[in-house]
Write an enzyme that holds these catalytic residues in place. Structure first.
Site, mmCIF file in Angstrom:
data_model
loop_
_atom_site.group_PDB
_atom_site.id
_atom_site.type_symbol
_atom_site.label_atom_id
_atom_site.label_comp_id
_atom_site.label_asym_id
_atom_site.label_seq_id
_atom_site.Cartn_x
_atom_site.Cartn_y
_atom_site.Cartn_z
ATOM 1 N N GLU A 149 0.839 -1.206 0.000
ATOM 2 C CA GLU A 149 0.000 0.000 0.000
ATOM 3 C C GLU A 149 0.872 1.254 0.000
ATOM 4 O OE1 GLU A 149 -2.408 -1.231 3.488
ATOM 5 O OE2 GLU A 149 -4.116 -1.149 2.112
ATOM 6 N N GLU A 193 -3.052 -10.238 3.902
ATOM 7 C CA GLU A 193 -4.099 -9.892 4.868
ATOM 8 C C GLU A 193 -5.075 -11.045 5.102
ATOM 9 O OE1 GLU A 193 -2.825 -7.772 2.729
ATOM 10 O OE2 GLU A 193 -2.736 -5.763 3.589
#
Ligand code: 1HE
Length: 266
Positions: A120, A140
């Site tokens: 990110e 994740e």
């Protein structure tokens, strides 16, 4: 505005020549995992940089891995409430939006793991350079988590919705030329991604700051607009940038044939 290098603990911040700065995530023993303090330091640096004469930034990680994403140990120990973690994520967005929309070119020098929140972070840079050790993943799903630092926006933008969902569902890892072909990085180098990123930062720093501001701010804003509004905004930005007095010498050099021509690479 002034950048106070001494105030940073988790970042190593260094001014090079020609207005190029190097920002290094500096917790190699934690694989540069992003704790709350690191995010605050990123907010601080990238909020200040556009007004402090920074002409380009190289963003790197110290050690063998660019960034292991969210600090899972801090997150585990803090046992945060939903509201607490929402506010943490909003600070990540603050930092990454300052990067993407701040108007200062950011070149990420990637190595090793660029995973979860590390991807990110990297995807908020304007150019990503990888080396042969670099790999990308969104773990994740395996950790019982979800992205919270803008992957649904920026990683989906880079690789497309389906690939991002596959990465999250299956833990799929991308590396090598395939990662470049997918858009996760724009360059792959045999040697050091840092040296290549530095070279690109120096190249970008030769442009007029107002041109770079538009390139590293307006393009992203316009992607968020309707085509009609983006065309209007583009005309307004071009009205300002393309008439800047500093550009006159460059235009004159083209007119008198002393400026370099655009040529193909042979
Ligand atoms: C960490 C972290 C971390 C390492 N938070 N401390 N991100 C992940 O799921 C990736 C988790 N990390 C890894 O898979 C691996 O650590 C690496 C591939 C990055 C590196 O492996 P390796 O073998 O070099 O190191 P290591 O032995 O796993 O870890 C070394 C130390 O770094 C160890 O600490 P130590 O005190 O025991 O020595 C690890 O605990 C520490 N460390 N990664 C905290 N991530 C806004 S939402 C975003 C959601 C996410 O980002 S989810 C993805 C999280």
């Amino acid at each position: 505005m002034h950048i106070d290098i001494a105030r940073y603990e988790n970042l190593a911040v260094e001014a090079r020549d020609e207005g190029v700065w190097v920002v290094t995530l500096n917790r190699p023993t934690k694989r540069n995992a992003l704790d709350a303090n690191t995010i605050e330091e990123l907010v601080d640096f990238f909020s200040t940089a556009p007004r402090a004469g920074v002409r380009a930034t190289v963003l790197a990680g110290s050690g063998d891995h660019f960034c292991a994403g969210l600090d899972l140990i801090e997150h585990h120990q803090a046992d945060r409430s939903p509201a607490d973690f929402m506010h943490i994520c909003l600070r990540w967005h603050e930092a990454f939006n300052k990067m993407e929309y701040g108007g200062v070119p950011i070149i990420a020098a990637l190595n090793g793991a660029v995973v979860g929140g590390g991807l990110e972070l990297a995807s908020a840079a304007h150019i990503r350079v990888m080396d042969k050790t670099t790999y990308f993943a969104l773990p994740e799903g395996q950790r019982g988590l979800f992205t919270g630092g803008g992957a649904t926006i920026r990683v989906a933008d880079l690789v497309g919705k389906s690939r991002m969902i596959d990465m999250m569902l299956t833990g799929r890892v991308y590396q090598g030329q395939e990662a470049v072909d997918l858009g996760l990085a724009q360059y792959i180098v045999e040697g050091s991604s840092f040296e290549k990123a530095l070279e690109l930062a120096h190249k970008a720093a030769q442009n007029l700051p107002l041109s770079n501001f538009a390139i590293c701010s307006a393009v992203s804003h316009m992607q968020n607009m309707s085509a009609l509004d983006a065309a209007y905004a583009e005309a307004v930005v071009a009205g300002v940038v393309n008439t800047q007095p500093e550009a006159r010498a460059r235009l004159a050099a083209f007119a008198d044939k002393s400026a370099a021509r655009v040529r193909a690479n042979y």
